[in-house]
Design an enzyme around this catalytic site. Structure first.
Site, mmCIF file in Angstrom:
data_model
loop_
_atom_site.group_PDB
_atom_site.id
_atom_site.type_symbol
_atom_site.label_atom_id
_atom_site.label_comp_id
_atom_site.label_asym_id
_atom_site.label_seq_id
_atom_site.Cartn_x
_atom_site.Cartn_y
_atom_site.Cartn_z
ATOM 1 N N CYS A 37 -8.394 1.760 6.495
ATOM 2 C CA CYS A 37 -7.828 2.509 5.364
ATOM 3 C C CYS A 37 -8.254 1.937 4.008
ATOM 4 C CB CYS A 37 -6.305 2.536 5.473
ATOM 5 S SG CYS A 37 -5.559 0.982 5.014
ATOM 6 N N SER A 84 1.412 -9.712 10.549
ATOM 7 C CA SER A 84 0.803 -8.660 9.730
ATOM 8 C C SER A 84 -0.705 -8.735 9.894
ATOM 9 C CB SER A 84 1.209 -8.860 8.265
ATOM 10 O OG SER A 84 0.264 -8.242 7.422
ATOM 11 N N SER A 85 -1.258 -7.741 10.584
ATOM 12 C CA SER A 85 -2.693 -7.740 10.896
ATOM 13 C C SER A 85 -3.524 -7.838 9.621
ATOM 14 C CB SER A 85 -3.030 -6.461 11.669
ATOM 15 O OG SER A 85 -4.407 -6.298 11.790
ATOM 16 N N SER A 110 1.821 -5.351 3.455
ATOM 17 C CA SER A 110 3.259 -5.243 3.718
ATOM 18 C C SER A 110 4.065 -6.298 2.955
ATOM 19 C CB SER A 110 3.513 -5.371 5.222
ATOM 20 O OG SER A 110 2.757 -6.432 5.756
ATOM 21 N N CYS A 151 2.446 5.895 8.884
ATOM 22 C CA CYS A 151 1.595 6.107 7.703
ATOM 23 C C CYS A 151 0.681 7.306 7.956
ATOM 24 C CB CYS A 151 0.742 4.865 7.446
ATOM 25 S SG CYS A 151 -0.445 5.139 6.109
ATOM 26 N N THR A 176 -6.506 0.771 11.647
ATOM 27 C CA THR A 176 -6.707 0.928 10.198
ATOM 28 C C THR A 176 -6.808 -0.396 9.439
ATOM 29 O OG1 THR A 176 -4.322 1.006 9.906
ATOM 30 C CG2 THR A 176 -5.467 3.127 10.093
ATOM 31 N N CYS A 196 0.868 -1.181 0.000
ATOM 32 C CA CYS A 196 0.000 0.000 0.000
ATOM 33 C C CYS A 196 0.907 1.235 0.000
ATOM 34 C CB CYS A 196 -0.858 -0.008 1.259
ATOM 35 S SG CYS A 196 0.165 0.018 2.740
ATOM 36 N N HIS A 213 -1.194 -4.711 19.401
ATOM 37 C CA HIS A 213 -0.692 -4.390 18.063
ATOM 38 C C HIS A 213 0.000 -3.026 18.165
ATOM 39 C CE1 HIS A 213 -0.539 -3.159 13.864
ATOM 40 N NE2 HIS A 213 -0.605 -4.445 13.575
ATOM 41 N N GLU A 237 0.163 -0.535 16.290
ATOM 42 C CA GLU A 237 -0.661 0.635 15.918
ATOM 43 C C GLU A 237 -1.570 1.043 17.081
ATOM 44 O OE1 GLU A 237 -2.883 0.501 12.161
ATOM 45 O OE2 GLU A 237 -4.312 1.888 13.073
HETATM 46 FE FE1 SF4 Z 1 -1.307 3.021 5.820
HETATM 47 FE FE2 SF4 Z 1 -1.463 0.693 7.118
HETATM 48 FE FE3 SF4 Z 1 -3.358 1.383 5.389
HETATM 49 FE FE4 SF4 Z 1 -0.977 0.761 4.495
HETATM 50 S S1 SF4 Z 1 -2.351 -0.629 5.543
HETATM 51 S S2 SF4 Z 1 -2.216 2.543 3.827
HETATM 52 S S3 SF4 Z 1 0.348 1.532 6.111
HETATM 53 S S4 SF4 Z 1 -2.874 2.450 7.288
#
Ligand code: SF4
Length: 314
Positions: A201, A229-230, A274, A102, A171, A17, A130, A132
């Site tokens: 997101c 990785s969530s 990721s 981010c 997110t 992303c 986590h 975040e």
């Molecule tokens: Fe940002 Fe995480 Fe969404 Fe990627 S997955 S755009 S790092 S908030």
């Protein structure tokens, strides 16, 4: 095996992303600007391949600033965000720091701060421990934010009657599960203030929708990504909830279940935000060595979001 035909439905969008691309770029540009080593607090993004490749060019990964032996070297904060105490600690150590949080996580931080300033008590929907969640909770004094992980937590949650409440979310949650939690919150606290704009997101939303779109047609579904990785783990859940009987995370130590694939006509593949595309390519190449493979990419939306790196690195 070699005569066995398997159709691959390649989910798109998948993989990196804009927040992950930016965080990796920040590490590379920092090494270029400051020379090696450059410290990175926590895995810059949750992917072993990415972390190993950055180690190879001079990044040193640590969990806490205390571990940094040479504090004249710069330190980068990971894409997941950090509690406010961390940049303060870096300043105390007189360390140069670069924040790779981010921008969409930073948006959640500001949202929580604004709610707090407006007198709200905050509920954060997310996963305990986590990074975040630790980062978001660490934007405000202790006790200002309560974490809720599921509908049971909503049921058990008790609030001082005189408090106004609002919520924000991590997110990278499952869209469907989060909607159910929000529904339960709204039922219990009809006055609860929702975020101005959805916190989950765009990348999480698109990757989950793309998987949901094809999962039912797949005998097996594979998500390339790391265990921590969530958003990758959520994609596995989404594939199962959307009707694929067998979804798996393929991480660095996973074995490909070739025997089980003999029973498959169609499989689905996606990758977490990721996970680099090379992992998908390697996986498909391994399948090509054993089976006759046909690939169909099923793209539900084009992504063109790019986040700029801090100007001091240009
Ligand atoms: Fe940002 Fe995480 Fe969404 Fe990627 S997955 S755009 S790092 S908030």
């Amino acid at each position: 095996m070699k005569n066995k035909e398997i159709k691959i439905l390649l989910s798109a969008p998948r993989g990196f992303c804009a927040g992950v691309e930016r965080a990796i770029e920040i590490v590379k540009k920092s090494i270029k600007k400051y020379g090696a080593p450059v410290y990175v607090r926590h895995e810059i993004v949750h992917n072993k391949y990415v972390v190993d490749s950055l180690k190879a060019i001079g990044a040193i990964f640590i969990e806490e600033l205390e571990e940094i032996k040479d504090k004249t070297r710069p330190v980068i904060f990971s894409a997941h965000g950090v509690p406010k105490a961390i940049p303060l600690q870096a300043t105390k150590y007189k360390m140069e720091y670069i924040d790779a949080t981010c921008p969409l996580v930073s948006k959640v931080h500001r949202e929580a701060e604004n709610l707090y300033k407006a007198g709200y008590h905050i509920i954060l929907i997310g996963h305990n421990n986590h990074p975040e969640v630790i980062g978001t909770m660490g934007q405000l004094p202790e006790g200002a934010i309560d974490l809720i992980q599921d509908e049971h937590d909503v049921e058990a949650y008790e609030l001082d009657q005189n408090k106004k409440i609002g919520y924000t979310t991590q997110t990278t949650l499952s869209i469907d599960d989060t909607q159910n939690i929000i529904k339960a919150l709204k039922k219990k606290f009809p006055e609860i203030k929702a975020p101005f704009k959805e916190d989950i997101c765009y990348a999480t939303t698109n990757r989950q929708s793309a998987v949901k779109n094809i999962a039912k047609q797949c005998d097996m579904f594979f998500v390339l990504g790391s265990r921590n990785s969530s958003n990758s783990v959520r994609l596995v859940e989404v594939a199962e909830q959307a009707g694929c009987a067998h979804a798996e995370l393929i991480h660095s130590e996973s074995e490909i279940p070739f025997e089980q694939l003999l029973n498959c006509k169609t499989i689905g593949i996606s990758s977490g935000a990721s996970a680099p595309e090379i992992l998908v390519e390697d996986f498909i190449n391994k399948l090509k060595n054993k089976f006759q493979i046909k690939i169909e990419e099923v793209e539900i939306i084009k992504e063109n979001i790019v986040f700029k790196v801090p100007s001091k690195l240009n």
